[in-house]
Design an enzyme around this catalytic site. Structure first.
Site, mmCIF file in Angstrom:
data_model
loop_
_atom_site.group_PDB
_atom_site.id
_atom_site.type_symbol
_atom_site.label_atom_id
_atom_site.label_comp_id
_atom_site.label_asym_id
_atom_site.label_seq_id
_atom_site.Cartn_x
_atom_site.Cartn_y
_atom_site.Cartn_z
ATOM 1 N N LEU A 287 0.969 58.681 -67.548
ATOM 2 C CA LEU A 287 2.345 58.832 -68.005
ATOM 3 C C LEU A 287 3.283 57.815 -67.376
ATOM 4 O O LEU A 287 4.438 57.737 -67.752
ATOM 5 C CB LEU A 287 2.841 60.241 -67.658
ATOM 6 C CG LEU A 287 2.035 61.405 -68.237
ATOM 7 C CD1 LEU A 287 2.613 62.718 -67.754
ATOM 8 C CD2 LEU A 287 2.009 61.351 -69.746
ATOM 9 N N GLU B 282 -2.022 55.113 -51.223
ATOM 10 C CA GLU B 282 -1.751 54.780 -52.620
ATOM 11 C C GLU B 282 -1.146 55.994 -53.318
ATOM 12 O O GLU B 282 -1.835 56.967 -53.596
ATOM 13 C CB GLU B 282 -3.044 54.358 -53.336
ATOM 14 C CG GLU B 282 -2.814 53.755 -54.710
ATOM 15 C CD GLU B 282 -3.158 54.691 -55.864
ATOM 16 O OE1 GLU B 282 -2.841 54.344 -57.014
ATOM 17 O OE2 GLU B 282 -3.721 55.765 -55.615
ATOM 18 N N ASP C 146 -7.182 56.238 -52.091
ATOM 19 C CA ASP C 146 -6.900 56.282 -53.518
ATOM 20 C C ASP C 146 -6.423 57.668 -53.942
ATOM 21 O O ASP C 146 -7.050 58.676 -53.617
ATOM 22 C CB ASP C 146 -8.169 55.906 -54.292
ATOM 23 C CG ASP C 146 -7.984 56.040 -55.785
ATOM 24 O OD1 ASP C 146 -7.204 55.246 -56.341
ATOM 25 O OD2 ASP C 146 -8.607 56.940 -56.380
#
Length: 510
Positions: A349, A234, A194
């Site tokens: 974002l 990821e 992650d």
């Protein structure tokens, strides 16, 4: 076709069955059992319901007792390939180790495990060095905290509750090794690193996917393979960087696919999607939806271009991206806008928060066409639990928590699960997943062509060369057709929006 090539489910243990045993029962239901060869179980560590839905573990080697034990993970691995998350970038601010650092500062034996600004910039940092640091949210990645008797700027890439680890330290390395040993012993076959793109901080760089990051990933992947575990990386980033990453790792996400599929089905123009199908890495995990939002940065221009360097355009131009985002907001009746960016507490974002079903206006035909496009794209398909059940935006949960991504993280009751499994769109999706798992055409590459608004994708078997499956989707209307043949026994075809599950099991079916 081995189970590791089959469709995988992505699910929280507590939101689809209540706990790990409930998740296993769901996957073993007659309606579901053959549709998934694997499952990515989202964080079930202590605590699974922390500040970031389990991605801020206090103890990464312990299963939260409210969800079960490592024996439950082992039991799940008997019937399904299990993927779990390794949160390599940070731990919870409430972890015992960091709380000791808060109490004793540099005198704590755990102090070297955690990053502060001075860990990376011992001689201080100039404004331009800090400005170069890439972060997925506004502002600098530091939180002012008192450690012992000194006020320090602690490195917190994501939130003040998630304290970044110094992976170059012996304590940081030992910590990661202990996690890897624990999950491997529980029968886990794959781990997802992650947010690994932010895990290594190198002074004078963007601190995102640097050469040092690649070196860390390569070293960690080698250690994982020694334990029989594959590594999925990821990273949300510029699409050419994803291609570079894929050359260095076992598996990488295809995060460009979801926005490109939406763009194609919104506009009827499959040019950008076709270009990506021909260029994308094949050692990929394909998704349309996950526990996070629908990525935008993955198809946009490179956000890490240095001053003076030429711009690097994306798979979609800025006007197309703006239209895509507005298209999602329009089809969700504004719910996605209320769940995205500054409107919600997560200030990512690069993501729009919505279920994929709602992003397609709850249009069953277009939704099944999108899923078929995913299943025909080479790689390992993963289907998020809300997407599997054609889930709608959970505005009530969003309003209750104020967390944007919760709009796509519904807690399903047993009654809701039973009702969803009876709907035609879910039954057809499960049948498509079974077809993808069992029909022997999907071990080969894809031949994709575009004729006007009609995108065609052909998969031909390697071990069974006469097994052929062809998908045709009219991107303008959303209509789709699946045709297949094998062994010289003729050809069969179904309309994606009108078939019954039994239609895929005929004489030339799987």
């Amino acid at each position: 076709m081995g189970t590791q090539d089959q469709v995988q489910l992505i699910a929280y243990a507590d939101r689809l069955g209540g706990d790990l045993r409930g998740l296993a029962r769901f996957l073993r239901r007659d309606e579901v059992a053959e549709s998934f060869g694997g499952v990515h179980v989202l964080p079930f560590y202590t605590p699974f319901d922390g500040a970031d839905a389990g991605f801020d573990p206090v103890d990464h080697t312990a299963v939260d007792p409210r969800l079960g034990t490592w024996d439950d993970v082992r039991d799940l691995s008997r019937t399904h390939d299990v993927m779990v998350d390794l949160i390599v970038n940070h731990v919870s601010a409430d972890s015992a180790a960091f709380r000791d650092v808060v109490a004793h500062g540099d005198a704590s034996p755990w102090a070297p495990m955690f990053l502060t600004m001075s860990s990376v910039f011992p001689d201080g940092a100039r404004e331009e060095e800090l400005a170069r640091i890439y972060r997925p949210r506004p502002g600098l990645p530091f939180t002012a905290l008192r450690l012992g008797d000194a006020l320090r700027y602690v490195w917190t890439t994501f939130t003040p509750q998630q304290i970044d680890i110094d992976l170059s330290s012996e304590l940081g390395q030992d910590y990661l090794t202990s996690i890897l040993d624990t999950v491997a012993a529980a029968g886990v076959r794959q781990v997802r690193l992650d947010a690994v793109g932010y895990a290594v901080k190198t002074p004078g760089s963007t601190c995102f996917m640097t050469p040092e990051t690649f070196a860390f990933i390569a070293d960690f992947a080698a250690r994982a393979r020694e334990r029989g575990v594959d590594v999925l990386v990821e990273v949300h980033s510029y699409y050419r960087r994803q291609i570079e990453i894929a050359r260095e790792v076992d598996l990488v996400y295809d995060f460009a696919l979801p926005p490109l599929v939406l763009h194609a089905l919104y506009t009827g123009d499959g040019t950008a999607l076709l270009d990506w199908l021909r260029e994308r890495p094949r050692n990929a995990v394909t998704v349309l939806d996950t526990h996070d939002g629908i990525g935008v940065i993955d198809v946009g221009p490179d956000q890490t271009v240095e001053p003076g360097e030429p711009d690097r355009p994306g798979l979609l131009d800025p006007a197309q991206i703006d239209a895509l985002v507005e298209g999602i907001h329009e089809r969700t009746g504004g719910a996605s806008a209320a769940a995205t960016g500054a409107a919600a507490s997560n200030l990512d974002l690069y993501q729009v928060n919505s279920t994929f079903y709602d992003a397609l206006g709850r249009d069953d035909a277009r939704y099944l066409a999108a899923r078929a496009l995913q299943l025909f794209t080479p790689g390992i398909p993963q289907v998020y639990y809300v997407g599997l059940l054609a889930g709608e935006n959970d505005v009530e949960l969003l309003q209750r928590t104020g967390v944007g991504r919760d709009i796509n993280r519904h807690h399903y009751t047993a009654e809701e699960i039973d009702a969803a499994l009876e709907t035609p769109v879910v039954r057809r999706m499960l049948a498509l997943c079974r077809f993808r798992n069992t029909f022997p055409a999907f071990d080969g590459d894809v031949d994709a062509t575009l004729h006007g608004a009609v995108l065609s994708m052909e998969r031909r078997g390697v071990e069974v060369p006469d097994a052929v499956a062809v998908l045709e989707v009219d991107l303008a209307s959303g209509a789709g057709t699946l045709t297949w043949s094998s062994g010289g026994r003729g050809e069969a075809s179904v309309d994606l929006a009108a078939f019954t599950p039994d239609d895929l099991g005929g004489p030339v079916g799987p």
